[in-house]
Design an enzyme around this catalytic site. Sequence first.
Site, PDB file in Angstrom:
ATOM      1  N   ASN A 144       0.830  -1.209   0.000  1.00 30.13           N
ATOM      2  CA  ASN A 144       0.000   0.000   0.000  1.00 30.13           C
ATOM      3  C   ASN A 144       0.865   1.259   0.000  1.00 30.13           C
ATOM      4  O   ASN A 144       0.596   2.218  -0.735  1.00 30.13           O
ATOM      5  CB  ASN A 144      -0.903   0.024   1.236  1.00 30.13           C
ATOM      6  CG  ASN A 144      -2.038  -0.973   1.163  1.00 30.13           C
ATOM      7  OD1 ASN A 144      -2.327  -1.532   0.102  1.00 30.13           O
ATOM      8  ND2 ASN A 144      -2.692  -1.208   2.286  1.00 30.13           N
ATOM      9  N   ARG A 173     -10.058  -5.177 -14.623  1.00 26.18           N
ATOM     10  CA  ARG A 173      -8.950  -6.057 -14.239  1.00 26.18           C
ATOM     11  C   ARG A 173      -9.468  -7.479 -14.280  1.00 26.18           C
ATOM     12  O   ARG A 173     -10.599  -7.754 -13.898  1.00 26.18           O
ATOM     13  CB  ARG A 173      -8.451  -5.759 -12.811  1.00 26.18           C
ATOM     14  CG  ARG A 173      -7.698  -4.451 -12.666  1.00 26.18           C
ATOM     15  CD  ARG A 173      -7.085  -4.350 -11.274  1.00 26.18           C
ATOM     16  NE  ARG A 173      -6.211  -3.203 -11.156  1.00 26.18           N
ATOM     17  CZ  ARG A 173      -6.550  -2.048 -10.595  1.00 26.18           C
ATOM     18  NH1 ARG A 173      -7.764  -1.890 -10.107  1.00 26.18           N
ATOM     19  NH2 ARG A 173      -5.692  -1.052 -10.518  1.00 26.18           N
ATOM     20  N   ARG A 187      -4.860   1.069 -13.024  1.00 29.05           N
ATOM     21  CA  ARG A 187      -3.520   1.351 -12.509  1.00 29.05           C
ATOM     22  C   ARG A 187      -2.741   0.087 -12.161  1.00 29.05           C
ATOM     23  O   ARG A 187      -3.208  -0.773 -11.422  1.00 29.05           O
ATOM     24  CB  ARG A 187      -3.620   2.260 -11.274  1.00 29.05           C
ATOM     25  CG  ARG A 187      -2.275   2.686 -10.719  1.00 29.05           C
ATOM     26  CD  ARG A 187      -2.456   3.750  -9.659  1.00 29.05           C
ATOM     27  NE  ARG A 187      -2.895   5.007 -10.238  1.00 29.05           N
ATOM     28  CZ  ARG A 187      -3.444   5.991  -9.526  1.00 29.05           C
ATOM     29  NH1 ARG A 187      -3.659   5.827  -8.250  1.00 29.05           N
ATOM     30  NH2 ARG A 187      -3.796   7.107 -10.117  1.00 29.05           N
ATOM     31  N   HIS A 213     -14.968   2.055 -15.577  1.00 27.39           N
ATOM     32  CA  HIS A 213     -14.837   1.351 -14.304  1.00 27.39           C
ATOM     33  C   HIS A 213     -16.101   0.567 -13.955  1.00 27.39           C
ATOM     34  O   HIS A 213     -16.123  -0.154 -12.962  1.00 27.39           O
ATOM     35  CB  HIS A 213     -14.520   2.366 -13.197  1.00 27.39           C
ATOM     36  CG  HIS A 213     -14.066   1.769 -11.913  1.00 27.39           C
ATOM     37  ND1 HIS A 213     -14.812   1.803 -10.759  1.00 27.39           N
ATOM     38  CD2 HIS A 213     -12.925   1.107 -11.587  1.00 27.39           C
ATOM     39  CE1 HIS A 213     -14.160   1.203  -9.786  1.00 27.39           C
ATOM     40  NE2 HIS A 213     -13.020   0.763 -10.250  1.00 27.39           N
ATOM     41  N   TYR A 231     -12.247 -10.522  -1.939  1.00 27.59           N
ATOM     42  CA  TYR A 231     -12.883  -9.202  -1.945  1.00 27.59           C
ATOM     43  C   TYR A 231     -14.370  -9.403  -1.663  1.00 27.59           C
ATOM     44  O   TYR A 231     -14.986 -10.308  -2.218  1.00 27.59           O
ATOM     45  CB  TYR A 231     -12.762  -8.535  -3.311  1.00 27.59           C
ATOM     46  CG  TYR A 231     -11.452  -7.879  -3.635  1.00 27.59           C
ATOM     47  CD1 TYR A 231     -10.243  -8.350  -3.112  1.00 27.59           C
ATOM     48  CD2 TYR A 231     -11.392  -6.790  -4.492  1.00 27.59           C
ATOM     49  CE1 TYR A 231      -9.039  -7.750  -3.441  1.00 27.59           C
ATOM     50  CE2 TYR A 231     -10.187  -6.185  -4.833  1.00 27.59           C
ATOM     51  CZ  TYR A 231      -9.014  -6.672  -4.303  1.00 27.59           C
ATOM     52  OH  TYR A 231      -7.824  -6.081  -4.634  1.00 27.59           O
ATOM     53  N   ARG A 288     -14.270   1.767   4.220  1.00 26.80           N
ATOM     54  CA  ARG A 288     -13.047   1.028   4.517  1.00 26.80           C
ATOM     55  C   ARG A 288     -11.821   1.921   4.553  1.00 26.80           C
ATOM     56  O   ARG A 288     -10.986   1.798   5.440  1.00 26.80           O
ATOM     57  CB  ARG A 288     -12.836  -0.061   3.460  1.00 26.80           C
ATOM     58  CG  ARG A 288     -11.640  -0.965   3.738  1.00 26.80           C
ATOM     59  CD  ARG A 288     -11.253  -1.761   2.503  1.00 26.80           C
ATOM     60  NE  ARG A 288     -10.499  -0.976   1.556  1.00 26.80           N
ATOM     61  CZ  ARG A 288     -10.594  -1.089   0.236  1.00 26.80           C
ATOM     62  NH1 ARG A 288     -11.456  -1.927  -0.290  1.00 26.80           N
ATOM     63  NH2 ARG A 288      -9.866  -0.338  -0.558  1.00 26.80           N
ATOM     64  N   HIS A 331     -15.060  -4.332  -0.319  1.00 25.28           N
ATOM     65  CA  HIS A 331     -15.034  -3.686  -1.626  1.00 25.28           C
ATOM     66  C   HIS A 331     -16.424  -3.358  -2.159  1.00 25.28           C
ATOM     67  O   HIS A 331     -16.551  -2.623  -3.141  1.00 25.28           O
ATOM     68  CB  HIS A 331     -14.293  -4.605  -2.615  1.00 25.28           C
ATOM     69  CG  HIS A 331     -13.922  -3.965  -3.901  1.00 25.28           C
ATOM     70  ND1 HIS A 331     -14.575  -4.237  -5.088  1.00 25.28           N
ATOM     71  CD2 HIS A 331     -12.967  -3.052  -4.212  1.00 25.28           C
ATOM     72  CE1 HIS A 331     -14.031  -3.542  -6.067  1.00 25.28           C
ATOM     73  NE2 HIS A 331     -13.056  -2.811  -5.574  1.00 25.28           N
TER      74      HIS A 331
END
Length: 731
Positions: free
Chosen positions: A58, A394, A423, A453, A487, A583, A611
Amino acid sequence: MPTKPKTRAPKAHSPAPSRYLTRDDSWLAFNQRVLEEAQDASNPLLERVKFLAITASNLDEFVEIRLAGLLQRIEDGQGHAAALHEEDQGLPPEVRFERLSAHMQSFVAAQYACWNTSLIPALAENKIRVLEWDELDKAARAHALHFYQNEVDPLLTPVTIDPSHPFPRVLNKALCLALLLRRKRVGRLRVTPAELGVVTVPRSLPRLVALPAPAGEHRFIFLHHLIQAQAETMFRGYTVLSGAAFRVTRNSNLYLQEEESRSVLESVRTELHNRRKGDAVRLEIEASADPEISERLRINFELDPAQVFFTDGPVNLSRLMNLYTAVADPALKYPPFEGTKHKHSHNATDIFTELHQHDLLLHHPFDSYDTVVSFIEDAATDPAVVSIKQTLYRTSADSSIFQELVEAAAVKDVTVVVELMARFDEASNIRWARMLEDAGVQVFHGILGLKTHCKLALVVRRDEDGELRRYAHLGTGNYNPVTARFYTDISLLTADPAITHAVHNVFNYLTAHAEAQDFRPLLVAPLTLADGLIALIAREAEHARAGRKARIIAKMNSLLDHKVIDALYIASQAGVSIDLIIRGICALRPGVPGLSENIRVRSIVDRFLEHSRIVLFSNDGHEEIYCGSADWMPRNLYERCETAFPVSDPAQRTRLRDEILAAYLADNVKARLLDGDGSYHRTTNPGTPFSAQDFLIRLSEGRATATEIPATAASAPQKKSPHKPRTKRRQ
């Protein structure tokens, strides 16, 4: 121990109090909560190691993107304009950098304290040891040397820095060794200065080398320690005076000149090459490094002392993830878990006939993601299906979804919108886009200037009655079966004509930039989502002012958008009870008298990465619940294509409210509450400990029921607002 470069004290600055918490401070507070999980002895030991590795990963991204962007602003001379931005609380970028650097230095010290004083002793107690070269016995040394000579040495390229051998181009986040060297053969009266040698540790090899050990024990040596122990064999003719591992983090922002590029794909591909060579923004080096080594490196990379981080242990703690995977001891990890696999109704022969009867709502990973994979697989193989459209942000390299789309393209129309600029997944997305094109898939890259997205799949099928019908999947998470195992996300599978028609319009928007007059019942960014959310929040405020039932519960990853926050502040002042489950980053200040006293914010960091995005509006008893792909951040609301979808089935809304949201609001084990000053504290709820994720696992396995969720003030049914009506109830 070398004298560490001192961070300059921040300049005196007293900005006016802000209505918002800063993004970077809030993010660092989130990573601190992850570190607390590594420090928590109640978690399984190897899971604690994993949490520590996550904090390092992170922090890497924070440095590569946020800190690098701040330094870029300083270099570009944007200080004055930036100081006027309210998110920065009136602080010039130079002051913000100094404060962030000091905060990061303190955090890194806490990371290594966790590793050295907590995890290493606990690992040793469980017969897991990471050894130094000098600690190896004869058998271990022989094994390590054999590995070095056969697997490592052929990959090494030692460089001695001199006029004919300039400092090598160190790639972003590549682990390297710096060695202080002195020539052995010189004149009797000549004293030569020490030279610097550099070796890059091969990325293709594991960072931890397993060593022979007695049964029931695990022993390792770090790869860079093994290489350093053989340094004299690489630099023959030199005496190795000292050495240290180091790593450089570079600016990884992509600066695309989209209007000048022939295609977005080519522009991203070109910039990926530049990313590996971006400006250095951080140097990590072992605290035991000779001061001459650290100073030479600092000067070479043109860094301020505040950008140098001395590590009291292995550089790059994210590689401790190798330890987690190398030790297969189930007693030191979370118990294995597989989500509930969906079974078709007794009168449904396939997913399509079932969706004729009712929608499916899935809560991953507690509900298996296999159902979503099967939806795509069935669409790909069903001869009645004539077209498939899907967004990909992704996915995994061996994804069955990807393979099914490739095979389906041979016999039916397949359209995929690939987001190239997800990213750090740009390179793999470019590769997949080209493979899809080669297979005959129509590949698009969304709308110029907007990231795609949203998580959508649309299937058109000629059903048994001869009618063409649409079937859709809408989700909050990526089409990635691997991450879907850890997730938490929501999936809706539906044949609802209103929703599937809206999904069809979204795909037209993505491929033709065709803006529909109305995307309802979906909310679509950047067109209707922000205004729609603000209007729904304002409606709750209106209900509260009129003395009607008013309630908002929202769960997401991040809350940053000031317009949405201001709407929540107004709703709070009107008397709306608001619970936010966030979160990560939260710029809203909860519990501030006169501003947000009716708002509560909690963050849950646990086994699974939270998520899912869910928002509930009580609407005076006519409840509405939306799920979607977007966090409430400016980039999501105004710079991306996102969707939020309503959940209309009463039973599914009840599940979202009374089972999922209620569990998170009742959590008093992993939840931390946000104070108005930006600090977080553990919940102090009395009663039996209750972990939301633990409950949801037991619920999935049939070992719990929703009646076990403790009643809380936050999760109790909302009574009518005590406010006196100010307006007449609309007829």
